[in-house]
Design a protein around this motif. Structure first.
Motif, PDB file in Angstrom:
ATOM      1  N   GLY A  94       0.629  -1.160   0.143  1.00 40.17           N
ATOM      2  CA  GLY A  94       0.126  -0.141   0.129  1.00 40.17           C
ATOM      3  C   GLY A  94       1.186   1.203   0.087  1.00 40.17           C
ATOM      4  O   GLY A  94       1.911   1.056  -0.152  1.00 40.17           O
ATOM      5  N   GLN A  95       0.134   2.441  -0.048  1.00 45.65           N
ATOM      6  CA  GLN A  95       1.088   3.578  -0.160  1.00 45.65           C
ATOM      7  C   GLN A  95       0.700   4.514   0.995  1.00 45.65           C
ATOM      8  O   GLN A  95      -0.336   4.417   1.466  1.00 45.65           O
ATOM      9  CB  GLN A  95       0.755   4.456  -1.389  1.00 45.65           C
ATOM     10  CG  GLN A  95       1.319   3.567  -2.702  1.00 45.65           C
ATOM     11  CD  GLN A  95       0.522   2.364  -3.134  1.00 45.65           C
ATOM     12  OE1 GLN A  95      -0.556   2.408  -3.144  1.00 45.65           O
ATOM     13  NE2 GLN A  95       1.305   1.461  -3.616  1.00 45.65           N
ATOM     14  N   ASP A  96       1.898   5.280   1.173  1.00 46.71           N
ATOM     15  CA  ASP A  96       1.650   6.360   2.505  1.00 46.71           C
ATOM     16  C   ASP A  96       1.031   7.767   1.648  1.00 46.71           C
ATOM     17  O   ASP A  96       1.838   8.287   0.945  1.00 46.71           O
ATOM     18  CB  ASP A  96       3.027   6.400   2.972  1.00 46.71           C
ATOM     19  CG  ASP A  96       2.923   7.489   4.245  1.00 46.71           C
ATOM     20  OD1 ASP A  96       1.919   8.104   4.222  1.00 46.71           O
ATOM     21  OD2 ASP A  96       3.810   7.486   4.872  1.00 46.71           O
ATOM     22  N   ILE A  97       0.201   8.014   2.109  1.00 49.57           N
ATOM     23  CA  ILE A  97      -0.433   9.348   1.419  1.00 49.57           C
ATOM     24  C   ILE A  97      -0.128  10.497   2.533  1.00 49.57           C
ATOM     25  O   ILE A  97      -0.461  11.554   1.948  1.00 49.57           O
ATOM     26  CB  ILE A  97      -1.896   9.303   1.207  1.00 49.57           C
ATOM     27  CG1 ILE A  97      -2.822   8.975   2.571  1.00 49.57           C
ATOM     28  CG2 ILE A  97      -2.305   8.287   0.240  1.00 49.57           C
ATOM     29  CD1 ILE A  97      -4.115   9.351   2.284  1.00 49.57           C
ATOM     30  N   SER A  98       0.579  10.283   3.423  1.00 50.29           N
ATOM     31  CA  SER A  98       0.963  11.406   4.266  1.00 50.29           C
ATOM     32  C   SER A  98       2.190  12.175   4.067  1.00 50.29           C
ATOM     33  O   SER A  98       2.557  12.978   4.704  1.00 50.29           O
ATOM     34  CB  SER A  98       0.837  11.011   5.825  1.00 50.29           C
ATOM     35  OG  SER A  98       1.959  10.232   6.116  1.00 50.29           O
TER      36      SER A  98
ATOM     37  N   ASP B  81     -14.425   6.337  -0.547  1.00 49.11           N
ATOM     38  CA  ASP B  81     -14.365   7.328  -1.538  1.00 49.11           C
ATOM     39  C   ASP B  81     -13.726   8.602  -1.116  1.00 49.11           C
ATOM     40  O   ASP B  81     -14.526   9.486  -0.358  1.00 49.11           O
ATOM     41  CB  ASP B  81     -15.803   7.276  -2.277  1.00 49.11           C
ATOM     42  CG  ASP B  81     -15.724   8.380  -3.169  1.00 49.11           C
ATOM     43  OD1 ASP B  81     -14.686   9.083  -3.533  1.00 49.11           O
ATOM     44  OD2 ASP B  81     -16.790   8.368  -4.000  1.00 49.11           O
ATOM     45  N   ILE B  82     -12.360   9.043  -1.558  1.00 47.94           N
ATOM     46  CA  ILE B  82     -11.946  10.221  -0.818  1.00 47.94           C
ATOM     47  C   ILE B  82     -12.191  11.256  -1.886  1.00 47.94           C
ATOM     48  O   ILE B  82     -11.435  12.416  -1.559  1.00 47.94           O
ATOM     49  CB  ILE B  82     -10.732  10.083  -0.267  1.00 47.94           C
ATOM     50  CG1 ILE B  82      -9.627   9.425  -1.543  1.00 47.94           C
ATOM     51  CG2 ILE B  82     -10.415   9.190   0.654  1.00 47.94           C
ATOM     52  CD1 ILE B  82      -8.150   9.765  -1.091  1.00 47.94           C
ATOM     53  N   ILE B 133      -9.741  -2.415  -9.335  1.00 49.26           N
ATOM     54  CA  ILE B 133      -9.060  -1.530  -8.906  1.00 49.26           C
ATOM     55  C   ILE B 133      -9.094  -1.134  -7.436  1.00 49.26           C
ATOM     56  O   ILE B 133     -10.317  -0.777  -7.119  1.00 49.26           O
ATOM     57  CB  ILE B 133      -8.551  -0.275  -9.634  1.00 49.26           C
ATOM     58  CG1 ILE B 133      -8.357  -0.718 -11.288  1.00 49.26           C
ATOM     59  CG2 ILE B 133      -7.559   0.645  -9.579  1.00 49.26           C
ATOM     60  CD1 ILE B 133      -8.570   0.123 -12.305  1.00 49.26           C
ATOM     61  N   GLN B 134      -7.998  -0.872  -6.596  1.00 51.44           N
ATOM     62  CA  GLN B 134      -8.323  -0.392  -5.400  1.00 51.44           C
ATOM     63  C   GLN B 134      -9.219   0.803  -5.138  1.00 51.44           C
ATOM     64  O   GLN B 134      -8.826   1.847  -5.811  1.00 51.44           O
ATOM     65  CB  GLN B 134      -6.891  -0.162  -4.483  1.00 51.44           C
ATOM     66  CG  GLN B 134      -6.232  -1.379  -4.039  1.00 51.44           C
ATOM     67  CD  GLN B 134      -5.090  -1.101  -3.279  1.00 51.44           C
ATOM     68  OE1 GLN B 134      -5.089  -0.115  -2.158  1.00 51.44           O
ATOM     69  NE2 GLN B 134      -4.049  -1.464  -3.630  1.00 51.44           N
ATOM     70  N   PRO B 135     -10.394   0.784  -4.335  1.00 48.11           N
ATOM     71  CA  PRO B 135     -10.924   2.138  -4.366  1.00 48.11           C
ATOM     72  C   PRO B 135     -10.481   3.299  -3.739  1.00 48.11           C
ATOM     73  O   PRO B 135     -10.500   4.485  -4.326  1.00 48.11           O
ATOM     74  CB  PRO B 135     -12.092   1.847  -3.274  1.00 48.11           C
ATOM     75  CG  PRO B 135     -11.925   0.289  -2.898  1.00 48.11           C
ATOM     76  CD  PRO B 135     -11.034  -0.253  -3.575  1.00 48.11           C
ATOM     77  N   LEU B 140      -8.396   8.505  -5.015  1.00 54.60           N
ATOM     78  CA  LEU B 140      -7.536   9.633  -4.885  1.00 54.60           C
ATOM     79  C   LEU B 140      -7.524  10.126  -6.334  1.00 54.60           C
ATOM     80  O   LEU B 140      -7.284  11.461  -6.303  1.00 54.60           O
ATOM     81  CB  LEU B 140      -6.162   8.773  -4.444  1.00 54.60           C
ATOM     82  CG  LEU B 140      -5.143   9.686  -4.263  1.00 54.60           C
ATOM     83  CD1 LEU B 140      -5.159  10.377  -2.851  1.00 54.60           C
ATOM     84  CD2 LEU B 140      -3.812   8.919  -4.134  1.00 54.60           C
ATOM     85  N   ALA B 141      -7.418   9.527  -7.440  1.00 56.29           N
ATOM     86  CA  ALA B 141      -7.152  10.124  -8.770  1.00 56.29           C
ATOM     87  C   ALA B 141      -8.289  11.177  -8.884  1.00 56.29           C
ATOM     88  O   ALA B 141      -8.382  12.172  -9.351  1.00 56.29           O
ATOM     89  CB  ALA B 141      -6.928   8.899  -9.856  1.00 56.29           C
ATOM     90  N   GLY B 142      -9.758  10.646  -8.384  1.00 58.71           N
ATOM     91  CA  GLY B 142     -10.830  11.196  -8.737  1.00 58.71           C
ATOM     92  C   GLY B 142     -10.957  12.674  -7.714  1.00 58.71           C
ATOM     93  O   GLY B 142     -11.208  13.551  -8.546  1.00 58.71           O
TER      94      GLY B 142
END
Lengths: 368, 351, 504
Positions: A94-98, B81-82, B133-135, B140-142
């Motif tokens: 996973g990724q760190d978005i912070s 959904d961010i 695809i991961q939500p 995030l792209a959205g």
């Protein structure tokens, strides 16, 4: 020559096809192809894009300037983040978005120490090395915070790092009591601009140093083997004596250190900090760099150099878009399109369909 | 036979003793809210005692309530959904530019708003449900796409002067029986809510009904509980996930319209960070990140709790802007850890 | 169709690339009987079930159901349910967050609304009828696993099923829960439901079943009435060995280990979180011993406990007479223990990594984080073992994923040999690999013992165990039920000990 002409045309074309196929399979194909496309585009559209000249900057030092130099210079922070992000992605899937918010924190800590609580200083109040080390330490702590949430509490990485993503910039503001201190000491700005007498931007050197450090770390420790093992098969890794949780945590801490150096470069560029704008949206670019470098966002095997190249490609794209007067606030829209294209193309469902189409077209050819 | 009955009784006793996860978390949320508000009234007094100040929490957060409903639904199916905050901003900007710049009429503007939200929902839903695809990556792209588009539509803030819009925006619905006397003039000021609040409350009621009584609503829970099992039980998992995202997108569009009605302008900063508030409200409201557990009523109280605590923090003297973000993050963190610990312990129990 | 039959399978075949999973299998289920479907791993039980429930399309054969004139076509689990075939799997396939009643009705009601009252009433009635101790409004996860399984059965029953397939429903249940489940099965039987019962527990088969069908290697061995089928016979049918038909196996003379010395490893009352009964175990220098028992009897869990792979919940371990604590795999590795896990894909290989990295991994971990092997050194190690074990790979750089199963297994063996272990545990090293490699691995085990290493060898194939082990620990239903050595070490004794109960 003669032998070549003797070989049937059909065979030759197949071998060319095979070479092409091998090329497209290579992990670095996407970033290299993207880079080539960008270079070609700029060459055709306006060759002056590549002009590099020696100019005097405001302090009277002769420095190199030009789009290429600015790509190398401005990509520095992104490259550092991409390196750390690659490790985190590999180990935890996973990724760190912070990272952007954490850069604000690290920058804020450094500025706070250098200014000693004052709003504006002409000479640094704390030794720069101490301040930077403190920044790195604090940032590693926040990295560990993320790491614990991910590895030990088993929260999905992106959701776990959401916490710091939300609070980070506010914490950064709180560290400096919401003041916007300014450092006028030129020495402080060396790291983000130029060291007198050297015409190449300092961030380029810092980036090279960090890349070198990681090259050494990958060579002289088992960092690479361990993170990949854990990312690919945590169960099997545990049965081989590894501690998957610890290793995941470690990658987050390492990312923390990368973030701090990036934060230092960023505040050093201007000698000031804007909590809500500093390194805004950079987490997106860092994730994009990892994906662009041919690394699976689901974790596992990684190529750190792919991510580094990916970061430079992104900066190249950004600089190109700037040149054509795309406002910086609109950039995310373009990049979002790129990231969606990338993840769609790498989605298993799509890959399966594409290989299906390839196979059926091949079959059609064979029948024909 | 007596043995059988005893076992049966045991089962029933057990039933009475242990609540479902959803109801347990809902109860906690409601208790937390009342405790918070009671704390505020007793120890901070002041404005907390006035009915209007409570209603203002609703007035200021009508949009957030709607966004949180959508977020909760996606979270119940196990997704996230961010993009909702950024979509809110985009919807505001689109409506504002259409009304002000193009002199459009109000109904079309509102339809545009809903359409934008719906479009985001459909695209994201397709990517998540059908391409797997991961939500988080998708939304995030959205979010970045919406943010970028907002500034492409207009970089400058757009204030709306359209009269029919302002007329609707300024509707104040007085709440009978609630009000306060002005301390200086002694005049009675009736408490009011904005029109957006009524819409938001209607959304809460409708979504509550959808989740509780419709087949679709129950499939959201089933998919979030265990999507493989749901598949085995005869539920179309992909369609369910897709619809959850579409619904969330639509509610983000509606949330954008309510935001627009509240502030009356389009601005790049509109809705910024609301995705975090919506997630926080859902989590506080008892929605599990892992999916399958959650309640719209809880989410509603989650929004109220969140804003009550923000106001408490600011009226305790921590009124700098950053405290609100830190408070939100701390609350997310606290509830996340609680959920995670509860889950880990539950899993251990099962083994 | 036969008299009284609800379901008949005729000549079912199923082919996977390179494998004949099922060949011309017949199966008949009568109304009101419990019919056990038995067979070891790879016998084709689960393939047969999946063909029957529409998960896989069958390649040949026909399925007849009572009440249908023509053979039925089943394309999906949904189709199967519609014609009255319901399946309850080993893992609960219900939603833990929903109520009991919802789990019984969701996905199969008409209309767009959920009518809670009607649903709860209906569910309550079924639960009461079947004597299931659960309330309709209760959240499923608050029920015990057994009750959850019963709810799944209740759902199936309410869907008017004529055929109920229970695929290893008891593997996660304790004794009292199994008793409850059996009571329910008897009730259903009395109502005329035909039940196909898949299990590995012999005791349970004899307690509940009326008939047994045995499969082996994708082929039908036979259908038997339970009374005519002594346990030992059944085990021999499953394993494919006739009683008394065992060639004399010569023990290599150099295998005689010194059994009087201090054991290399000695465990007392060892138990783990995986749920095995506490057991004692010891192994001497140069000894090869093994755990045997049917699948699911707990043999893997035992060795996992020794290696610290599952959380150890009790007992003591001594290595060379000295008491040691083994809490995690690294502790065991430091004592010179190696462990080749049962599930190669899940626990063994690191898929995308190269053969080289896979081979050096364990030794590398023991050496430490800051002391990686140089590329040349790693290359040398890998090449040495690629040559020694004749691993067929393009190069040591090839991802292990792209190797065949046998060669992957050799890499894992190489991984542990490289650590020069004192004691090596091989859990099903021969599963799913070609015959040539199987013998190679057995030879290797004997060689290792000759070098003075101790080996624990587990295999589903008794032949292999007899070829290699000088002592066998027999397990049934997660506990050790016997130990065989010397004269007793033969097929007959193994089978009768596994079968237990009425052993002759």
């Amino acid at each position: 020559m003669t032998t070549e002409t003797k070989t049937p045309v059909k065979k030759k074309s197949r071998s060319v096809g095979e070479v092409l196929k091998n090329m497209t399979r290579h992990q670095l194909f996407i970033p290299v192809a993207a880079l080539v496309l960008l270079v070609l585009f700029n060459l055709i559209a306006d060759p002056s894009f590549f002009a590099v000249s020696l100019k005097e900057n405001s302090l009277g030092n002769p420095v190199l300037s030009g789009n290429i130099i600015s790509v190398l210079d401005n990509a520095s922070e992104l490259v550092l983040l991409a390196i750390g992000m690659t490790l985190v992605t590999a180990s935890s899937g996973g990724q760190d978005i912070s990272v952007g918010a954490a850069m604000a924190i690290a920058g804020s800590v450094i500025i706070r120490l250098v200014c000693g609580g004052r709003v504006s200083v002409d000479t640094m109040q704390t030794s720069l090395i101490l301040a930077v080390l403190a920044g790195i330490g604090v940032s590693m702590l926040f990295g560990a915070f993320n790491g614990v949430l991910v590895a030990y509490l088993k929260i999905q990485p992106m959701v776990a790092t959401l916490i710091l993503f939300t609070a980070g910039r506010s914490i950064a503001a709180w560290i400096n009591n919401n003041q916007l201190p300014i450092v006028n000491d030129q020495v402080f700005k060396y790291a983000g601009t130029f060291i007198p007498g050297i015409p190449i931007p300092t961030p380029v050197f810092i980036t090279i140093l960090v890349i070198l450090a990681f090259w050494l770390a990958l060579k002289f420790t088992n960092l690479g083997l361990y993170t990949q093992s854990v990312g690919i098969n945590a169960n099997a890794s545990r049965l081989n004596g590894l501690d998957p949780k610890m290793i995941k945590l470690l990658t987050y801490v390492i990312l923390g250190a990368c973030v701090a150096v990036a934060g230092f470069i960023r505040v050093s560029r201007s000698g000031s900090i804007n909590y809500s704008r500093i390194a805004e949206n950079i987490e997106m670019d860092a994730i994009l760099a990892v994906a662009l470098g041919g690394n699976a966002l689901g974790g596992g095997k990684f190529n750190i150099y792919g991510s580094i190249l990916g970061a430079y490609v992104i900066q190249f794209l950004t600089t190109t878009l700037f040149k054509y007067n795309v406002p910086s606030t609109a950039l995310p829209a373009y990049k979002a399109v790129v990231i969606i294209l990338l993840v769609v193309l790498s989605a298993p469902v799509v890959r399966e369909k594409m290989s299906h189409i390839k196979k059926s077209s091949k079959r059609a050819k064979e029948v024909a | 036979m007596p043995n059988n009955i005893a076992v049966d009784k045991q089962g029933r006793i057990k039933n009475r003793a242990s609540m479902s996860d959803t109801n347990l978390l809902l109860t906690i949320t409601i208790l937390v809210f009342f405790a918070l508000y009671a704390f505020a009234v007793f120890f901070l007094g002041g404005s907390f005692t006035k009915p209007q100040s409570f209603l203002n929490i609703l007035n200021n957060n009508a949009s957030l309530i709607v966004l949180s409903c959508g977020m909760s639904i996606v979270m119940i199916t196990g997704g996230i959904d961010i993009s909702v905050g950024a979509v809110t901003g985009l919807v505001c900007m689109c409506c504002a530019v259409y009304l002000e710049g193009h002199g459009g009429n109000l109904v079309t503007a509102l339809l545009i708003g809903l359409g934008v939200g719906l479009a985001f929902g459909i695209v994201q839903g397709f990517l998540v449900a059908h391409l797997g695809i991961q939500p988080f990556i998708v939304s995030l792209a959205g979010m970045f796409f919406a943010k970028g588009m907002t500034t492409i539509v207009s970089k400058e803030p757009v204030r709306v002067t359209n009269e029919s819009f302002l007329a609707i925006k300024n509707i104040r619905v007085t709440v009978p029986g609630l009000g306060a006397y002005n301390s200086k003039t002694g005049a009675y000021i009736p408490a009011y809510v904005e029109i957006g609040v009524l819409i938001a409350l209607a959304v809460v009621v409708i979504m509550f009904i959808v989740l509780r009584w419709t087949k679709l609503g129950r499939s959201f829970y089933a998919v979030g509980g265990n999507n493989q099992s749901a598949n085995m039980l005869g539920i179309n998992v992909r369609r369910t996930k897709f619809l959850a995202h579409v619904l969330c997108g639509l509610l983000a569009g509606l949330g954008g319209i309510l935001y627009f009605l509240h502030v009356g302008s389009g601005d790049v900063a509109n809705g910024a960070g609301d995705e975090m508030n919506a997630i926080a409200a859902s989590i506080i409201g008892g929605t599990l990140l892992t999916g399958g557990v959650g309640n719209i009523l809880g989410t509603f109280f989650g929004v109220l709790s969140l804003n009550t605590i923000k106001r408490i923090v600011s009226s305790m003297g921590f009124d700098e802007a950053w405290w609100s973000n830190i408070t939100v993050a701390a609350m997310i963190c606290l509830f996340l850890v609680i959920q995670s610990v509860v889950l880990i312990r539950k899993n251990k129990k099962r083994v | 169709m036969q008299e009284g039959a609800v379901l008949e399978l005729r000549g079912i075949s199923k082919f996977f690339p390179g494998v004949k999973a099922l060949q011309n299998v017949d199966f008949t289920l009568r109304a009101g009987e419990v019919h056990a479907l038995m067979g070891e791993n790879g016998a084709g039980k689960s393939t047969l079930i999946k063909c029957l429930t529409g998960v896989y399309p069958k390649d040949e054969g026909e399925i007849y159901m009572a009440g249908h004139d023509k053979p039925v076509t089943i394309r999906s689990p949904q189709d199967a349910q519609n014609i009255g075939i319901s399946t309850v799997y080993q893992e609960i396939t219900l939603c833990p967050n929903l109520t009991v009643a919802e789990n019984m009705y969701i996905g199969r009601t008409k209309g767009n609304l959920t009518r809670w009252k009607r649903m709860n009433k209906g569910a309550g009635k079924i639960l009461k009828d079947l004597g299931i101790p659960a309330a309709p409004g209760q959240q499923l996860s608050s029920c015990s696993i057994a009750v959850q399984q019963m709810v799944a059965i209740a759902r199936a029953v309410d869907m008017d099923c004529k055929v109920l397939i229970l695929d290893e429903p008891t593997s996660s249940l304790d004794e009292s829960e199994v008793a409850k489940l059996f009571k329910l099965m008897r009730d259903l039987k009395a109502r005329g439901v035909g039940i196909i019962f898949v299990t590995h527990f012999l005791d349970q088969v004899y307690e509940i079943s009326d008939r047994i069908t045995v499969l082996r290697d994708g082929q039908l061995v036979g259908e038997y009435v339970i009374e005519d089928m002594p346990r030992v016979q059944l085990v021999s049918k499953m394993l494919g060995k006739e009683l008394g038909d065992i060639s004399d196996i010569k023990k290599a003379s150099d295998k005689a280990a010194d059994m009087t010395s201090v054991p290399v490893l000695e465990a007392e009352q060892l138990a783990s979180a995986a749920g095995i009964k506490p057991f004692d175990f010891s192994i001497h220098k140069g000894e090869v011993n093994g755990f045997t028992g049917l699948l699911g009897s707990g043999r893997s869990e035992c060795v996992r406990a020794i290696f610290g792979a599952d959380r150890v919940s009790g007992g003591t371990v001594k290595v060379n007479g000295k008491s040691v604590k083994i809490r995690k795999p690294l502790d065991a590795m430091k004592q010179g223990i190696g462990y080749l896990p049962e599930d190669r894909k899940l626990d063994g290989i690191i898929g995308d990594l190269s053969v080289r990295d896979n081979i050096i991994l364990a030794l590398q971990v023991m050496k430490g984080f800051f002391r990686p092997f140089s590329r040349a050194q790693a290359e040398a190690f890998a090449d040495e073992y690629i040559k020694k074990l004749e691993i067929k790979t393009a190069s040591s750089d090839t991802p292990i994923n792209s190797l065949s199963g046998g060669n992957q297994q050799k890499c894992i063996v190489a991984r542990w040999l490289l650590t020069d272990p004192v004691y090596l545990i091989l859990d099903e090293p021969t599963r799913g690999i070609d015959v040539g490699t199987k013998t190679e691995i057995q030879k290797l085990v004997l060689e290792l013992a000759g070098e003075g290493k101790s080996v624990t060898f587990i295999s589903s194939e008794t032949d292999e165990m007899l070829n290699t082990c000088s002592r066998l620990i027999v397990m049934r239903d997660r506990k050790v039920v016997g130990e065989l050595k010397g004269e007793d070490l033969n097929q007959d004794m193994i089978m009768s000990t596994i079968a237990g109960g009425e052993a002759q």
